[in-house]
Write an enzyme that holds these catalytic residues in place. Structure first.
Site, PDB file in Angstrom:
ATOM      1  N   HIS A  25      -0.794  -0.820   0.259  1.00  0.00           N
ATOM      2  CA  HIS A  25       0.297  -1.220   1.163  1.00  0.00           C
ATOM      3  C   HIS A  25       1.567  -1.626   0.400  1.00  0.00           C
ATOM      4  O   HIS A  25       2.669  -1.168   0.707  1.00  0.00           O
ATOM      5  CB  HIS A  25      -0.125  -2.405   2.033  1.00  0.00           C
ATOM      6  N   ASP A  31      -7.268  -4.209  -2.175  1.00  0.00           N
ATOM      7  CA  ASP A  31      -7.182  -4.222  -0.716  1.00  0.00           C
ATOM      8  C   ASP A  31      -5.744  -4.067  -0.230  1.00  0.00           C
ATOM      9  O   ASP A  31      -5.494  -3.418   0.787  1.00  0.00           O
ATOM     10  CB  ASP A  31      -7.771  -5.543  -0.194  1.00  0.00           C
ATOM     11  N   LYS A  72       4.381   1.183  10.190  1.00  0.00           N
ATOM     12  CA  LYS A  72       5.106   0.032  10.746  1.00  0.00           C
ATOM     13  C   LYS A  72       6.564   0.416  10.949  1.00  0.00           C
ATOM     14  O   LYS A  72       7.159   1.078  10.104  1.00  0.00           O
ATOM     15  CB  LYS A  72       4.968  -1.183   9.826  1.00  0.00           C
TER      16      LYS A  72
HETATM   17  C1  BG6 Z   1      -5.782  -4.106   5.722  1.00  0.00           C
HETATM   18  C2  BG6 Z   1      -6.517  -4.999   4.758  1.00  0.00           C
HETATM   19  O1  BG6 Z   1      -5.546  -2.862   5.147  1.00  0.00           O
HETATM   20  O2  BG6 Z   1      -4.538  -4.708   6.058  1.00  0.00           O
HETATM   21  C3  BG6 Z   1      -6.734  -6.367   5.362  1.00  0.00           C
HETATM   22  O3  BG6 Z   1      -7.776  -4.416   4.469  1.00  0.00           O
HETATM   23  C4  BG6 Z   1      -5.426  -6.955   5.834  1.00  0.00           C
HETATM   24  O4  BG6 Z   1      -7.360  -7.238   4.436  1.00  0.00           O
HETATM   25  C5  BG6 Z   1      -4.678  -5.961   6.703  1.00  0.00           C
HETATM   26  O5  BG6 Z   1      -5.707  -8.134   6.569  1.00  0.00           O
HETATM   27  C6  BG6 Z   1      -3.272  -6.471   7.005  1.00  0.00           C
HETATM   28  O6  BG6 Z   1      -2.693  -5.626   7.948  1.00  0.00           O
HETATM   29  P1  BG6 Z   1      -1.533  -6.155   8.875  1.00  0.00           P
HETATM   30  O7  BG6 Z   1      -1.081  -4.947   9.629  1.00  0.00           O
HETATM   31  O8  BG6 Z   1      -2.143  -7.194   9.764  1.00  0.00           O
HETATM   32  O9  BG6 Z   1      -0.503  -6.714   7.954  1.00  0.00           O
END
Ligand code: BG6
Length: 494
Positions: free
Chosen positions: A245, A240, A187
């Site tokens: 993240h 998840d 990002k």
């Molecule tokens: C993914 C998860 O890695 O990231 C999902 O498995 C989540 O559950 C997604 O919705 C969110 O990604 P972003 O880029 O939409 O924030």
């Protein structure tokens, strides 16, 4: 090693091509790279799925999903050029026969010389071992050192399974061939955070325990689990989102400047952060973490079901869809500064951001004026839906009274005519070019698991109760118990 090879056409095999991730992120991102003419000539794609389609059936499916995802940006000519690169292979991930057919497909003569292959594992983590073993049995992982394998998160479901998966990968692939993806690193704001911190003399002197009161990292979503119960009900929000993240965001916010800007130097610094996170003892898991699950509610005026009523979710499941946690980083820069991390599905707004609250000024100079106590300053790094950065400062309101207002010094870097890139566009191109800077090294994965391991273990045994929150809210108020100070609260607005 084989970085130069990628300038030649390569084949890109998508395992799980009909799944949620491929449809939502991968295929649209690849199509945008096609539009930007960034895909090498002669590059071919093989989509693998279980549906009974032939090439034309797959292409029809892809056209309609691209039309839906790209909307105004959908371009018929680009879509046809992109579709022409594809072939479809039907098969089960655990059947060796499918890999043999894949081998035959890969060696079919085409216009380009396909010297190497990218295997993209857009599948459930529990299927990784089966695919890796079958790639080996069918000879597709050879010659060793040539191909690339892209592994989606979560890498393992706890520290032990992550280590086992890594050992298995290393039996057949060298580290340079393995791309552990965490799309948050692709990002723009996350990359810009490095520039913001390390290219400006203004910021770095403030970036420590002397000036920062606490840091909040939020990834809030309005959507539910869509059709992913099969995966999500076993994973939950901790595995998840938080272990990967949010932990990655934490490392980028907290790391020291690396000596040089290259993949390993950067990753060394991120690992140091994870190693400095104060371990949470099993006894203090409740003081450091909080989980909850969404109940029925409404999002944008529409009623939505609770988690347990979602198709495929186990009855009485206590899987968390909301998690908040508090960590301390015991080093010279951060000792004593709480990092509050929070993520959830079916929350009030879709918003991901890092909010940094600075300390109160040491002197309350304005105590005897109408102003009394000045609220602390914030630095906001918003990742989505807007990618922007701003610093809030107090200024005097014009007039006779000594009143202030807060203004934002806006450090947004995107002009209105500049289209935002999707993280997957950046990362997929990096895979093609063999650049691993924004991919995760195994020690990062391992240390991130170590950090959350006590929470994973403790929640695995405490299985009789979970807090709930109505869909469309910011989660249960009980999550506030993590705050160290009464004047700390979640920042939900930009
Ligand atoms: C993914 C998860 O890695 O990231 C999902 O498995 C989540 O559950 C997604 O919705 C969110 O990604 P972003 O880029 O939409 O924030």
């Amino acid at each position: 090693m084989n970085d130069q090879l990628t300038e030649f056409p390569c084949s890109f095999v998508i395992f799980g091509a009909t799944g949620n991730l491929a449809s939502k992120k991968l295929i649209p991102a690849l199509c945008r790279l096609e539009e930007a003419e960034r895909l090498p000539d002669g590059m071919q794609f093989i989509a693998i799925g279980r549906r009974e389609w032939d090439d034309d059936g797959w292409k029809d499916h892809m056209r309609s999903l691209l039309r839906e995802k790209l909307q105004d940006r959908f371009n018929e000519t680009v879509c046809e050029r992109f579709a022409a690169r594809f072939s479809y292979l039907r098969g089960e991930l655990h059947e060796l026969d499918m890999y043999q057919r894949l081998g035959a497909e890969l060696s079919r003569p085409r216009s380009g010389v396909c010297s190497n292959v990218i295997f993209y594992l857009s599948i459930k983590p529990t299927d990784f071992p089966s695919v890796i073993k079958n790639l080996d049995k069918s000879g597709l992982s050879r010659p060793r050192g040539l191909h690339r394998v892209v592994v989606e998160k979560p890498f393992g479901e706890d520290i032990e399974s992550a280590q086992a998966l890594n050992r298995l990968l290393h039996e057949h692939f060298d580290e340079q061939q393995i791309f552990r993806i965490d799309h948050y690193l692709g990002k723009d704001t996350v990359q810009n955070l490095l520039v913001f911190r390390f290219a400006n003399t203004l910021i770095e002197p403030l970036w420590n325990r002397n000036f920062i009161d606490h840091i909040q990292i939020t990834a809030a979503e309005t959507m539910g689990i869509e059709n992913r119960a099969d995966y999500y009900d076993k994973a939950g929000a901790l595995r998840d989102m938080l272990q990967n993240h949010l932990m990655q965001l934490l490392t980028v916010v907290a790391m020291e400047p690396p000596p040089v800007f290259d993949a390993d130097a950067l990753r060394d610094e991120k690992v140091k952060v994870l190693r400095s996170v104060r371990p949470i003892s099993m006894r203090s898991v409740n003081a450091h973490s909080f989980r909850a699950q969404y109940a029925a509610g409404s999002i944008d005026g529409m009623s939505v079901p609770g988690y347990q009523a979602e198709p495929g979710v186990e009855p009485k499941s206590i899987t968390e869809t909301f998690v908040a946690a508090k960590f301390y980083i015991d080093n010279w820069r951060w000792r004593g500064v709480p990092f509050y991390l929070r993520t959830g599905k079916r929350l009030k707004e879709a918003k991901s951001m890092v909010a940094i609250r600075l300390r109160h000024p040491p002197q309350q100079l304005f105590r005897s004026t109408p102003l009394e106590v000045v609220s602390p300053n914030w630095i906001i790094l918003s990742i989505q839906p807007e990618d922007c950065m701003r610093m809030e400062v107090h200024v005097k309101q014009p007039g006779l009274e000594m009143n202030t207002r807060v203004i934002s010094l806006n450090a947004s870097y995107r002009r209105e005519d500049e289209m935002p890139l999707d993280a997957y566009e950046t990362l997929l191109l990096d895979v093609v070019h063999g650049d691993r800077t924004l991919f995760i090294r195994f020690d990062e994965v391992e240390w991130a698991w170590r950090v959350v391991d006590p929470i994973v273990k403790s929640w695995a045994v405490e299985r009789d109760f979970i807090h709930t929150y109505a869909a469309g809210t910011w989660g249960p108020l009980e999550a506030n118990r993590l705050f160290d100070d009464e004047d700390q609260d979640w920042r939900n607005y930009l």
